[in-house]
Design a protein around this motif. Structure first.
Motif, PDB file in Angstrom:
ATOM      1  N   ILE A  69       0.826  -1.202   0.000  1.00 56.26           N
ATOM      2  CA  ILE A  69       0.000   0.000   0.000  1.00 56.26           C
ATOM      3  C   ILE A  69       0.866   1.260   0.000  1.00 56.26           C
ATOM      4  N   LEU A  70       1.960   1.230   0.753  1.00 53.75           N
ATOM      5  CA  LEU A  70       2.851   2.392   0.785  1.00 53.75           C
ATOM      6  C   LEU A  70       3.415   2.680  -0.598  1.00 53.75           C
ATOM      7  N   GLU A  71       3.840   1.633  -1.289  1.00 56.44           N
ATOM      8  CA  GLU A  71       4.398   1.828  -2.623  1.00 56.44           C
ATOM      9  C   GLU A  71       3.367   2.470  -3.542  1.00 56.44           C
ATOM     10  N   MET A  72       2.125   2.017  -3.447  1.00 53.54           N
ATOM     11  CA  MET A  72       1.073   2.593  -4.276  1.00 53.54           C
ATOM     12  C   MET A  72       0.839   4.060  -3.913  1.00 53.54           C
ATOM     13  N   CYS A  73       0.808   4.355  -2.616  1.00 54.18           N
ATOM     14  CA  CYS A  73       0.577   5.731  -2.164  1.00 54.18           C
ATOM     15  C   CYS A  73       1.585   6.689  -2.781  1.00 54.18           C
ATOM     16  N   TYR A  74       2.856   6.331  -2.664  1.00 53.07           N
ATOM     17  CA  TYR A  74       3.895   7.243  -3.117  1.00 53.07           C
ATOM     18  C   TYR A  74       3.992   7.286  -4.639  1.00 53.07           C
ATOM     19  N   GLN A  75       3.638   6.195  -5.311  1.00 58.52           N
ATOM     20  CA  GLN A  75       3.614   6.206  -6.774  1.00 58.52           C
ATOM     21  C   GLN A  75       2.518   7.130  -7.303  1.00 58.52           C
ATOM     22  N   VAL A  76       1.384   7.139  -6.619  1.00 56.15           N
ATOM     23  CA  VAL A  76       0.266   7.990  -7.043  1.00 56.15           C
ATOM     24  C   VAL A  76       0.576   9.473  -6.805  1.00 56.15           C
ATOM     25  N   GLY A  77       1.358   9.757  -5.759  1.00 55.20           N
ATOM     26  CA  GLY A  77       1.706  11.138  -5.453  1.00 55.20           C
ATOM     27  C   GLY A  77       1.243  11.626  -4.099  1.00 55.20           C
ATOM     28  N   ILE A  78       0.795  10.712  -3.240  1.00 54.02           N
ATOM     29  CA  ILE A  78       0.417  11.083  -1.869  1.00 54.02           C
ATOM     30  C   ILE A  78       1.689  11.431  -1.102  1.00 54.02           C
ATOM     31  N   LYS A  79       1.707  12.582  -0.452  1.00 55.94           N
ATOM     32  CA  LYS A  79       2.920  13.068   0.200  1.00 55.94           C
ATOM     33  C   LYS A  79       3.122  12.532   1.612  1.00 55.94           C
ATOM     34  N   THR A  80       2.019  12.342   2.340  1.00 53.72           N
ATOM     35  CA  THR A  80       2.123  11.924   3.740  1.00 53.72           C
ATOM     36  C   THR A  80       1.202  10.733   4.008  1.00 53.72           C
ATOM     37  N   VAL A  81       1.760   9.694   4.611  1.00 52.09           N
ATOM     38  CA  VAL A  81       0.988   8.518   5.022  1.00 52.09           C
ATOM     39  C   VAL A  81       1.200   8.316   6.521  1.00 52.09           C
ATOM     40  N   ASN A 153      15.449  13.222   3.749  1.00 50.95           N
ATOM     41  CA  ASN A 153      14.485  13.023   2.660  1.00 50.95           C
ATOM     42  C   ASN A 153      13.340  14.031   2.810  1.00 50.95           C
ATOM     43  N   THR A 154      12.974  14.664   1.720  1.00 46.43           N
ATOM     44  CA  THR A 154      11.976  15.741   1.800  1.00 46.43           C
ATOM     45  C   THR A 154      10.788  15.560   0.861  1.00 46.43           C
ATOM     46  N   THR A 155      10.781  14.476   0.076  1.00 41.65           N
ATOM     47  CA  THR A 155       9.707  14.305  -0.909  1.00 41.65           C
ATOM     48  C   THR A 155       8.421  13.799  -0.274  1.00 41.65           C
ATOM     49  N   ALA A 156       8.532  12.857   0.685  1.00 43.04           N
ATOM     50  CA  ALA A 156       7.346  12.237   1.279  1.00 43.04           C
ATOM     51  C   ALA A 156       7.606  11.932   2.746  1.00 43.04           C
ATOM     52  N   ILE A 157       6.523  11.647   3.467  1.00 42.95           N
ATOM     53  CA  ILE A 157       6.603  11.368   4.908  1.00 42.95           C
ATOM     54  C   ILE A 157       5.849  10.080   5.211  1.00 42.95           C
ATOM     55  N   LEU A 158       6.442   9.252   6.078  1.00 43.37           N
ATOM     56  CA  LEU A 158       5.741   8.101   6.641  1.00 43.37           C
ATOM     57  C   LEU A 158       5.710   8.263   8.150  1.00 43.37           C
ATOM     58  N   ASN A 159       4.510   8.519   8.681  1.00 45.70           N
ATOM     59  CA  ASN A 159       4.319   8.608  10.127  1.00 45.70           C
ATOM     60  C   ASN A 159       3.912   7.246  10.663  1.00 45.70           C
ATOM     61  N   ILE A 160       4.677   6.715  11.604  1.00 40.04           N
ATOM     62  CA  ILE A 160       4.341   5.453  12.253  1.00 40.04           C
ATOM     63  C   ILE A 160       3.913   5.768  13.679  1.00 40.04           C
ATOM     64  N   CYS A 161       2.627   5.628  13.975  1.00 41.08           N
ATOM     65  CA  CYS A 161       2.110   5.935  15.313  1.00 41.08           C
ATOM     66  C   CYS A 161       2.364   4.748  16.229  1.00 41.08           C
ATOM     67  N   PHE A 162       3.301   4.931  17.185  1.00 35.53           N
ATOM     68  CA  PHE A 162       3.821   3.768  17.912  1.00 35.53           C
ATOM     69  C   PHE A 162       4.618   4.218  19.144  1.00 35.53           C
ATOM     70  N   PRO A 163       4.102   3.965  20.358  1.00 37.09           N
ATOM     71  CA  PRO A 163       2.706   3.693  20.729  1.00 37.09           C
ATOM     72  C   PRO A 163       1.957   5.024  20.830  1.00 37.09           C
ATOM     73  N   TYR A 164       0.698   4.994  20.470  1.00 35.89           N
ATOM     74  CA  TYR A 164      -0.041   6.237  20.255  1.00 35.89           C
ATOM     75  C   TYR A 164      -1.515   6.059  20.617  1.00 35.89           C
ATOM     76  N   THR A 165      -2.114   7.139  21.104  1.00 38.68           N
ATOM     77  CA  THR A 165      -3.567   7.312  21.092  1.00 38.68           C
ATOM     78  C   THR A 165      -3.822   8.785  20.815  1.00 38.68           C
ATOM     79  N   SER A 166      -4.951   9.083  20.228  1.00 30.03           N
ATOM     80  CA  SER A 166      -5.265  10.464  19.894  1.00 30.03           C
ATOM     81  C   SER A 166      -5.447  11.313  21.146  1.00 30.03           C
TER      82      SER A 166
END
Length: 276
Positions: A69-81, A153-166
């Motif tokens: 899914i990440l590969e697809m996101c960045y190929q499409v042009g999504i900047k932040t996941v 790296n400045t093109t895209a971001i991958l946020n990994i919420c770990f450990p997290y709650t809103s």
């Protein structure tokens, strides 16, 4: 192995699938593309139980789905996941499962360090959002190495919420606001949405456009509550995360793109009418 999975092992079929996916992604890139997408990767344990696998194997399958899914996101042009990898509440699970999750996280982060093809190819900066004090030292070391390796790296971001709650994210923001004031007293009239957002874990990210949760469960489970409150499309998908194929995500992107195109066109029409 099911008949569909068996057919996919043929080289010609793999070539056709890859070709079809590239055509589909080319179509997606022609329309509006979301800038920030988040995932609640739910269903790994049920995936393992249904196949009579160990729980850790279900989580491993989930990480493989994430890579696709990440590969697809960045190929499409999504900047932040942004992905919900581990909730603070998950520490209440059996110790064996918590240890397995921590080991998978450490292993996958080390794989990124030693085989950083995806990060290098798309210029991904990896950020781990959450309470560092709760993370075991060996996992924390892997986190620091992966973030250090990709910090430029400045093109895209991958946020990994770990450990997290809103809720913890919001509380942490408020604590920062108070601690940064000279006398630890904050004028209530000066606290607004913008101030709170500037101290949250996602402060440097664009607004959240799409939030996806798999497994058929229709709740947010304390994830991105603040970020998903406005102009965010929430999609509940009735399949387990390891079964979440790129074509399923592609259909979500296509629906979102069509809706945004309609909104943009409506704005243009209203602007034209004002000029007349």
């Amino acid at each position: 192995m099911g008949i569909t999975s068996w057919i996919r092992t043929f080289p010609l079929m793999q070539y056709f699938i890859a070709w079809a996916q590239e055509i589909f992604m080319s179509v997606l890139r022609t329309g509006p593309v979301p800038q920030h997408v988040a995932f609640v990767m739910d269903g790994n344990r049920r995936f393992a139980r249904r196949r009579k696998l160990e729980v850790k194997e279900g989580h491993s399958a989930g990480f493989e789905s994430l890579a696709r899914i990440l590969e697809m996101c960045y190929q499409v042009g999504i900047k932040t996941v942004t992905v919900y990898a581990f909730s603070i509440e998950n520490f209440k699970r059996p110790p064996v499962e918590v240890e397995a999750l921590m080991e998978i996280a450490r292993t996958k982060l080390l794989q990124i360090i030693h085989h950083g093809d995806l990060a290098d190819r798309f210029g991904i900066s990896i950020r781990v959002l959450g309470q560092r004090s709760l993370i075991p030292p060996d996992v924390l070391t892997a986190i620091d190495k992966s973030t250090e390796m990709t910090k430029d790296n400045t093109t895209a971001i991958l946020n990994i919420c770990f450990p997290y709650t809103s809720r913890d994210d919001i509380v942490t923001s408020m604590r920062e606001i108070v601690s940064l004031s000279e006398d630890h007293k904050v004028d209530p009239d000066k606290i607004d949405e913008n101030m709170i957002e500037q101290h949250m874990f996602t402060r440097d990210c664009p607004p959240l456009d799409i939030l996806v949760r798999t497994s058929g469960v229709e709740r947010l489970s304390d994830f991105m509550l603040w970020q998903s409150h406005q102009n965010c499309t929430v999609e509940f998908v009735d399949c387990l995360w390891p079964e979440f194929e790129p074509w399923r995500f592609g259909s979500i992107l296509l629906k979102w793109s069509r809706q945004k195109a309609k909104e943009y066109r409506q704005i243009e029409l209203e602007a034209e009418q004002k000029e007349l």
